[in-house]
Structure formats: structure tokens, C-alpha cells
Design a protein around this motif. Structure first.
Motif, PDB file in Angstrom:
ATOM      1  N   ASN A 126       0.832  -1.185   0.000  1.00 14.05           N
ATOM      2  CA  ASN A 126       0.000   0.000   0.000  1.00 14.05           C
ATOM      3  C   ASN A 126       0.878   1.251   0.000  1.00 14.05           C
ATOM      4  OD1 ASN A 126      -1.911   1.948   0.273  1.00 14.05           O
ATOM      5  ND2 ASN A 126      -2.773   1.168   2.173  1.00 14.05           N
ATOM      6  N   PRO A 127       1.164   1.779  -1.179  1.00 12.72           N
ATOM      7  CA  PRO A 127       2.017   2.965  -1.236  1.00 12.72           C
ATOM      8  C   PRO A 127       1.358   4.209  -0.648  1.00 12.72           C
ATOM      9  CG  PRO A 127       1.194   2.407  -3.416  1.00 12.72           C
ATOM     10  CD  PRO A 127       0.770   1.317  -2.492  1.00 12.72           C
ATOM     11  N   ARG A 128       0.100   4.093  -0.261  1.00 15.74           N
ATOM     12  CA  ARG A 128      -0.595   5.240   0.336  1.00 15.74           C
ATOM     13  C   ARG A 128      -0.422   5.285   1.855  1.00 15.74           C
ATOM     14  NH1 ARG A 128      -5.062   7.221  -3.153  1.00 15.74           N
ATOM     15  NH2 ARG A 128      -4.927   6.024  -5.059  1.00 15.74           N
ATOM     16  N   VAL A 129       0.567   4.563   2.355  1.00 15.78           N
ATOM     17  CA  VAL A 129       0.764   4.517   3.804  1.00 15.78           C
ATOM     18  C   VAL A 129       1.017   5.916   4.365  1.00 15.78           C
ATOM     19  CG1 VAL A 129       3.246   4.039   3.793  1.00 15.78           C
ATOM     20  CG2 VAL A 129       1.819   3.200   5.652  1.00 15.78           C
ATOM     21  N   THR A 130       1.675   6.772   3.623  1.00 17.93           N
ATOM     22  CA  THR A 130       1.902   8.135   4.117  1.00 17.93           C
ATOM     23  C   THR A 130       0.613   8.944   4.123  1.00 17.93           C
ATOM     24  OG1 THR A 130       2.595   8.905   1.929  1.00 17.93           O
ATOM     25  CG2 THR A 130       4.339   8.210   3.463  1.00 17.93           C
ATOM     26  N   VAL A 131      -0.294   8.634   3.207  1.00 22.50           N
ATOM     27  CA  VAL A 131      -1.590   9.321   3.188  1.00 22.50           C
ATOM     28  C   VAL A 131      -2.398   8.912   4.415  1.00 22.50           C
ATOM     29  CG1 VAL A 131      -3.765   9.574   1.937  1.00 22.50           C
ATOM     30  CG2 VAL A 131      -1.601   9.547   0.684  1.00 22.50           C
ATOM     31  N   ARG A 132      -2.384   7.638   4.724  1.00 18.74           N
ATOM     32  CA  ARG A 132      -3.087   7.154   5.915  1.00 18.74           C
ATOM     33  C   ARG A 132      -2.471   7.748   7.178  1.00 18.74           C
ATOM     34  NH1 ARG A 132      -2.915   1.305   5.678  1.00 18.74           N
ATOM     35  NH2 ARG A 132      -3.957   1.597   3.725  1.00 18.74           N
ATOM     36  N   LEU A 133      -1.149   7.815   7.217  1.00 17.32           N
ATOM     37  CA  LEU A 133      -0.467   8.421   8.356  1.00 17.32           C
ATOM     38  C   LEU A 133      -0.865   9.886   8.506  1.00 17.32           C
ATOM     39  CD1 LEU A 133       1.572   8.485  10.669  1.00 17.32           C
ATOM     40  CD2 LEU A 133       3.357   8.879   8.953  1.00 17.32           C
ATOM     41  N   ALA A 134      -0.950  10.595   7.391  1.00 16.29           N
ATOM     42  CA  ALA A 134      -1.369  12.001   7.432  1.00 16.29           C
ATOM     43  C   ALA A 134      -2.793  12.124   7.977  1.00 16.29           C
ATOM     44  CB  ALA A 134      -1.272  12.624   6.042  1.00 16.29           C
ATOM     45  N   MET A 135      -3.657  11.176   7.620  1.00 19.37           N
ATOM     46  CA  MET A 135      -5.034  11.198   8.130  1.00 19.37           C
ATOM     47  C   MET A 135      -5.049  10.991   9.646  1.00 19.37           C
ATOM     48  SD  MET A 135      -8.200   8.592   7.380  1.00 19.37           S
ATOM     49  CE  MET A 135      -7.346   7.257   8.171  1.00 19.37           C
ATOM     50  N   PHE A 136      -4.294  10.004  10.138  1.00 18.38           N
ATOM     51  CA  PHE A 136      -4.251   9.758  11.579  1.00 18.38           C
ATOM     52  C   PHE A 136      -3.648  10.957  12.320  1.00 18.38           C
ATOM     53  CE2 PHE A 136      -3.989   5.083  10.332  1.00 18.38           C
ATOM     54  CZ  PHE A 136      -5.350   4.899  10.502  1.00 18.38           C
ATOM     55  N   THR A 137      -2.648  11.571  11.725  1.00 13.71           N
ATOM     56  CA  THR A 137      -2.043  12.760  12.319  1.00 13.71           C
ATOM     57  C   THR A 137      -3.058  13.895  12.375  1.00 13.71           C
ATOM     58  OG1 THR A 137       0.145  12.099  11.540  1.00 13.71           O
ATOM     59  CG2 THR A 137      -0.161  14.424  12.096  1.00 13.71           C
ATOM     60  N   GLY A 138      -3.837  14.055  11.327  1.00 14.21           N
ATOM     61  CA  GLY A 138      -4.874  15.079  11.310  1.00 14.21           C
ATOM     62  C   GLY A 138      -5.916  14.844  12.379  1.00 14.21           C
ATOM     63  N   ILE A 139      -6.299  13.588  12.583  1.00 12.90           N
ATOM     64  CA  ILE A 139      -7.254  13.247  13.643  1.00 12.90           C
ATOM     65  C   ILE A 139      -6.670  13.601  15.006  1.00 12.90           C
ATOM     66  CG2 ILE A 139      -8.396  11.316  14.826  1.00 12.90           C
ATOM     67  CD1 ILE A 139      -8.679  10.029  11.980  1.00 12.90           C
ATOM     68  N   PHE A 140      -5.407  13.242  15.216  1.00 15.26           N
ATOM     69  CA  PHE A 140      -4.715  13.579  16.463  1.00 15.26           C
ATOM     70  C   PHE A 140      -4.733  15.091  16.688  1.00 15.26           C
ATOM     71  CE2 PHE A 140      -0.639  14.965  18.337  1.00 15.26           C
ATOM     72  CZ  PHE A 140      -0.756  14.415  19.600  1.00 15.26           C
ATOM     73  N   ASN A 141      -4.406  15.850  15.661  1.00 13.70           N
ATOM     74  CA  ASN A 141      -4.376  17.312  15.781  1.00 13.70           C
ATOM     75  C   ASN A 141      -5.761  17.897  16.022  1.00 13.70           C
ATOM     76  OD1 ASN A 141      -1.621  17.249  15.419  1.00 13.70           O
ATOM     77  ND2 ASN A 141      -1.694  17.809  13.272  1.00 13.70           N
ATOM     78  N   LEU A 142      -6.772  17.367  15.364  1.00 13.11           N
ATOM     79  CA  LEU A 142      -8.144  17.846  15.592  1.00 13.11           C
ATOM     80  C   LEU A 142      -8.621  17.555  17.016  1.00 13.11           C
ATOM     81  CD1 LEU A 142      -9.960  16.978  12.238  1.00 13.11           C
ATOM     82  CD2 LEU A 142      -9.557  19.257  13.206  1.00 13.11           C
ATOM     83  N   LEU A 143      -8.252  16.414  17.539  1.00  8.24           N
ATOM     84  CA  LEU A 143      -8.614  16.095  18.920  1.00  8.24           C
ATOM     85  C   LEU A 143      -7.993  17.102  19.885  1.00  8.24           C
ATOM     86  CD1 LEU A 143      -8.317  12.216  18.754  1.00  8.24           C
ATOM     87  CD2 LEU A 143     -10.397  13.498  19.285  1.00  8.24           C
ATOM     88  N   TRP A 144      -6.707  17.419  19.665  1.00 11.92           N
ATOM     89  CA  TRP A 144      -6.052  18.395  20.542  1.00 11.92           C
ATOM     90  C   TRP A 144      -6.638  19.785  20.367  1.00 11.92           C
ATOM     91  CZ3 TRP A 144      -4.072  17.797  24.923  1.00 11.92           C
ATOM     92  CH2 TRP A 144      -3.328  16.678  25.244  1.00 11.92           C
ATOM     93  N   ALA A 145      -6.989  20.140  19.161  1.00 17.36           N
ATOM     94  CA  ALA A 145      -7.619  21.452  18.938  1.00 17.36           C
ATOM     95  C   ALA A 145      -8.958  21.527  19.668  1.00 17.36           C
ATOM     96  CB  ALA A 145      -7.806  21.700  17.442  1.00 17.36           C
ATOM     97  N   THR A 146      -9.716  20.443  19.633  1.00 19.15           N
ATOM     98  CA  THR A 146     -11.007  20.408  20.318  1.00 19.15           C
ATOM     99  C   THR A 146     -10.820  20.538  21.834  1.00 19.15           C
ATOM    100  OG1 THR A 146     -11.889  19.000  18.565  1.00 19.15           O
ATOM    101  CG2 THR A 146     -13.130  19.074  20.633  1.00 19.15           C
TER     102      THR A 146
END
Length: 161
Positions: A126-146
Motif C-alpha cells: 500500500n504505497p498510500r501509507v503516508t496518506v493514511r499516516l497524514a489522516m491519523f495525524t490530522g485526527i490527532f491534531n483535531l482532537l487536541w484542537a477540540t
């Protein structure tokens, strides 16, 4: 004592959580560059450094909820709904970081250090592993922003906000 604890809580949150959110956000594009040019030692060093920042500051980040609980206890708001929601979201953010972000960063670093993306099974399949990582990172950041928003707005606070 309450003001002192609150100041420590906010300072530790800024110093510990800020670097994790920035470094984690910078990791996926840096990893894509490193995977695209495995002969670039600077790209490899960048992903290693960003991962180390995430790991070290995640460890320091443990002080944020500890100081937050002490502050809430001294303020008498430990059982307020907004604080309980904040604690749950903080726990979810920690779980996302520890279970989804850091392990994927480590996989990518292994692939980069091996010199080719095909050395890691997941990266090869799955060469999109960095895309998935970016999604999880975004979720992490949104949780902290909330959580940050809840800490500032605090439903029912006496600040008039």
C-alpha cells in the motif's frame, strides 16, 4: 496554588503538545520525499528527527493531563462535563498517537533506512501509507484542537465567554 498549577498546565501543554503536532504533521510529506529519493541522507535524517521529536515530546506530554487533573481538582471542576469530555478526548488523542501515528512512522523509517519502499510489506503493498499516516495525524491534531477549545470556552465558566 490554583494559578500556579494552571500556569504549569498551560506551559507544559504548549511545550509538549505543540512540537508533537507540528512534527507529526511534517512527517508524512518528509517521508514521501525520503521514500522517493532513498539515496538522500538529508531526507532520511529529517524523518528520523521528526519521529524522535514525536516520541520524546509524547513522553513529556504525559505531564499535561496530570497537571490538568491537579488544576481541576484545586478549582473544584474535576467532575464538570466539559472537563470529562476533554479528558476522554485527550485519552483518544494519546491512543491515536501511540497506536496509529508512532508505529506507522517507525515502519516508514525502516523502509527509508533500507533504501527502498519495497522492504516494508505494508509500504510495498500500500504505497498510500503516508496518506493514511497524514489522516491519523490530522485526527490527532483535531482532537487536541477540540480539547484546547474546550479548555478556553469551558461551558458554564465564569469568564463570560
Amino acid at each position: 496554588m490554583t494559578k500556579f498549577l494552571l500556569v504549569l498546565h498551560v506551559l507544559v501543554a504548549i511545550v509538549a503538545v505543540g512540537p508533537v503536532t507540528v512534527a507529526a504533521s511534517m512527517f508524512p510529506p518528509s517521508a514521501r520525499r525520503a521514500l522517493a529519493g532513498p539515496d538522500d541522507p538529508r531526507a532520511t535524517e529529517t524523518v528520523r528527527l521528526l519521529h524522535r521529536i514525536c516520541r520524546v515530546y509524547a513522553g513529556l506530554g504525559i505531564a499535561v493531563p496530570v497537571l490538568g487533573m491537579a488544576t481541576a481538582l484545586s478549582m473544584g471542576v474535576l467532575y464538570d462535563t466539559w472537563l470529562i469530555v476533554s479528558m476522554v478526548l485527550t485519552g483518544i488523542a494519546a491512543a491515536v498517537l501511540l497506536a496509529l501515528v508512532l508505529p506507522r512512522q517507525e515502519e516508514i523509517i525502516e523502509a527509508v533506512e533500507a533504501g527502498t519502499a519495497t522492504t516494508s510489506v505494508e509500504v510495498a503493498v500500500n504505497p498510500r501509507v503516508t496518506v493514511r499516516l497524514a489522516m491519523f495525524t490530522g485526527i490527532f491534531n483535531l482532537l487536541w484542537a477540540t480539547v484546547t477549545i474546550l479548555m478556553i470556552v469551558r461551558p458554564g465558566s465564569t469568564t463570560g465567554a
